[in-house]
Design a protein around this motif. Structure first.
Motif, mmCIF file in Angstrom:
data_model
loop_
_atom_site.group_PDB
_atom_site.id
_atom_site.type_symbol
_atom_site.label_atom_id
_atom_site.label_comp_id
_atom_site.label_asym_id
_atom_site.label_seq_id
_atom_site.Cartn_x
_atom_site.Cartn_y
_atom_site.Cartn_z
ATOM 1 N N ILE A 177 0.872 -1.182 0.000
ATOM 2 C CA ILE A 177 0.000 0.000 0.000
ATOM 3 C C ILE A 177 0.906 1.227 0.000
ATOM 4 O O ILE A 177 1.751 1.383 0.881
ATOM 5 N N LYS A 178 0.740 2.068 -0.976
ATOM 6 C CA LYS A 178 1.607 3.239 -1.135
ATOM 7 C C LYS A 178 0.814 4.527 -0.961
ATOM 8 O O LYS A 178 -0.273 4.681 -1.521
ATOM 9 N N ASP A 179 1.366 5.451 -0.192
ATOM 10 C CA ASP A 179 0.767 6.772 -0.016
ATOM 11 C C ASP A 179 1.221 7.695 -1.149
ATOM 12 O O ASP A 179 2.360 7.595 -1.625
ATOM 13 N N TYR A 180 0.357 8.587 -1.548
ATOM 14 C CA TYR A 180 0.696 9.589 -2.551
ATOM 15 C C TYR A 180 -0.292 10.737 -2.449
ATOM 16 O O TYR A 180 -1.277 10.658 -1.711
ATOM 17 N N GLU A 181 -0.048 11.801 -3.186
ATOM 18 C CA GLU A 181 -0.967 12.942 -3.235
ATOM 19 C C GLU A 181 -1.749 12.863 -4.541
ATOM 20 O O GLU A 181 -1.174 12.808 -5.612
ATOM 21 N N SER A 182 -3.058 12.821 -4.425
ATOM 22 C CA SER A 182 -3.915 12.745 -5.599
ATOM 23 C C SER A 182 -4.670 14.065 -5.750
ATOM 24 O O SER A 182 -4.530 14.967 -4.914
ATOM 25 N N TYR A 183 -5.467 14.160 -6.787
ATOM 26 C CA TYR A 183 -6.252 15.377 -7.004
ATOM 27 C C TYR A 183 -7.461 15.055 -7.865
ATOM 28 O O TYR A 183 -7.547 14.021 -8.500
ATOM 29 N N TYR A 184 -8.392 15.968 -7.852
ATOM 30 C CA TYR A 184 -9.500 15.948 -8.789
ATOM 31 C C TYR A 184 -9.720 17.378 -9.239
ATOM 32 O O TYR A 184 -9.318 18.336 -8.580
ATOM 33 N N THR A 185 -10.351 17.510 -10.393
ATOM 34 C CA THR A 185 -10.664 18.821 -10.938
ATOM 35 C C THR A 185 -12.173 19.007 -10.852
ATOM 36 O O THR A 185 -12.932 18.162 -11.326
ATOM 37 N N ASP A 186 -12.598 20.086 -10.216
ATOM 38 C CA ASP A 186 -14.040 20.313 -10.064
ATOM 39 C C ASP A 186 -14.639 20.881 -11.345
ATOM 40 O O ASP A 186 -13.930 21.106 -12.336
ATOM 41 N N LYS A 187 -15.942 21.109 -11.320
ATOM 42 C CA LYS A 187 -16.653 21.574 -12.514
ATOM 43 C C LYS A 187 -16.203 22.955 -12.979
ATOM 44 O O LYS A 187 -16.473 23.356 -14.099
ATOM 45 N N HIS A 188 -15.501 23.689 -12.122
ATOM 46 C CA HIS A 188 -14.999 25.017 -12.478
ATOM 47 C C HIS A 188 -13.550 24.971 -12.963
ATOM 48 O O HIS A 188 -12.943 26.009 -13.198
ATOM 49 N N GLY A 189 -13.005 23.753 -13.063
ATOM 50 C CA GLY A 189 -11.637 23.595 -13.524
ATOM 51 C C GLY A 189 -10.593 23.775 -12.431
ATOM 52 O O GLY A 189 -9.399 23.809 -12.729
ATOM 53 N N LEU A 190 -11.036 23.907 -11.185
ATOM 54 C CA LEU A 190 -10.091 24.067 -10.081
ATOM 55 C C LEU A 190 -9.577 22.711 -9.621
ATOM 56 O O LEU A 190 -10.343 21.757 -9.483
ATOM 57 N N ARG A 191 -8.290 22.655 -9.361
ATOM 58 C CA ARG A 191 -7.641 21.417 -8.918
ATOM 59 C C ARG A 191 -7.651 21.354 -7.391
ATOM 60 O O ARG A 191 -7.271 22.307 -6.726
ATOM 61 N N HIS A 192 -8.104 20.206 -6.861
ATOM 62 C CA HIS A 192 -8.143 19.982 -5.416
ATOM 63 C C HIS A 192 -7.305 18.757 -5.092
ATOM 64 O O HIS A 192 -7.571 17.665 -5.585
ATOM 65 N N GLU A 193 -6.292 18.947 -4.258
ATOM 66 C CA GLU A 193 -5.418 17.846 -3.881
ATOM 67 C C GLU A 193 -5.883 17.233 -2.569
ATOM 68 O O GLU A 193 -6.496 17.907 -1.735
ATOM 69 N N PHE A 194 -5.602 15.933 -2.404
ATOM 70 C CA PHE A 194 -5.941 15.244 -1.168
ATOM 71 C C PHE A 194 -4.993 14.057 -0.981
ATOM 72 O O PHE A 194 -4.457 13.528 -1.951
ATOM 73 N N PRO A 195 -4.774 13.657 0.277
ATOM 74 C CA PRO A 195 -3.903 12.509 0.539
ATOM 75 C C PRO A 195 -4.606 11.212 0.122
ATOM 76 O O PRO A 195 -5.783 11.003 0.437
ATOM 77 N N ALA A 196 -3.894 10.364 -0.594
ATOM 78 C CA ALA A 196 -4.477 9.127 -1.099
ATOM 79 C C ALA A 196 -3.511 7.970 -0.862
ATOM 80 O O ALA A 196 -2.367 8.168 -0.435
ATOM 81 N N CYS A 197 -3.996 6.785 -1.136
ATOM 82 C CA CYS A 197 -3.136 5.602 -1.109
ATOM 83 C C CYS A 197 -3.598 4.652 -2.198
ATOM 84 O O CYS A 197 -4.729 4.731 -2.666
#
Length: 178
Positions: free
Chosen positions: A50-70
């Motif tokens: 299981i590896k930790d990394y930083e992920s993201y998603y782009t909302d409907k306004h094109g803004l990038r939101h990062e969050f801790p993921a694995c």
């Protein structure tokens, strides 16, 4: 029950890759990492994969939101074949197949809890249970909960071509489901 729980979680948050290296993969929010650790224990797999990394998603306004993921990737053709028996396959979110009806009755609650942990939510303060899936799976879950508890859902919302969300919002219904 443990296997049914994890099968529900895989149906919600796992995915299959095909090709030269078939794999069961999870890319999830790090707050749910404990579920992957328990899954590794259940199947006798080393949880250091299981590896930790930083992920993201782009909302409907094109803004990038990062969050801790694995992430966890398990390369196994036999796991892929076994999961296909339960309609868990490559690109499952684009296929309107009923994953829930294939689960034996005795294991359906365990599967549903795993599925809710993956693609649902439980709100204890505002009293709500939310489940997101394809239309056929949602309809099977609705029928099961009604037959088992005589509870009707509060709201069904179409989110995509085949994706729906159902909510159970009455305090007494939520308590019964939980």
């Amino acid at each position: 029950y443990e296997k049914a729980y994890f099968l529900g979680f895989i149906a919600a948050d796992g995915y299959i890759t095909k090709g030269k290296h078939n794999a069961l993969k999870f890319n999830i929010n790090r707050k749910d990492k404990e579920i992957l650790i328990e899954f590794c224990k259940a199947i006798g797999y080393d949880d250091t994969h299981i590896k930790d990394y930083e992920s993201y998603y782009t909302d409907k306004h094109g803004l990038r939101h990062e969050f801790p993921a694995c992430r966890l990737w398990i390369f196994s053709k036999s796991i892929e074949r076994d999961l296909e028996k339960y309609n868990i396959m490559n690109n499952k979110s684009h296929i309107d197949n009923d994953m829930f009806s294939l689960i034996p009755d005795v294991f359906r609650w365990a599967w549903l809890v795993g599925y809710i942990d993956g693609d649902g939510s439980i709100r204890k303060m505002a009293y709500g249970v939310n489940i997101v899936s394809n239309n056929k799976t949602i309809n099977s879950i609705i029928k099961f909960i009604y037959n088992e508890l005589h509870i009707n859902y509060s709201r069904k919302i179409k989110l995509g071509n085949i994706t729906y969300s159902i909510d159970y919002l009455k305090k007494e219904d939520v308590k019964e489901i939980l």
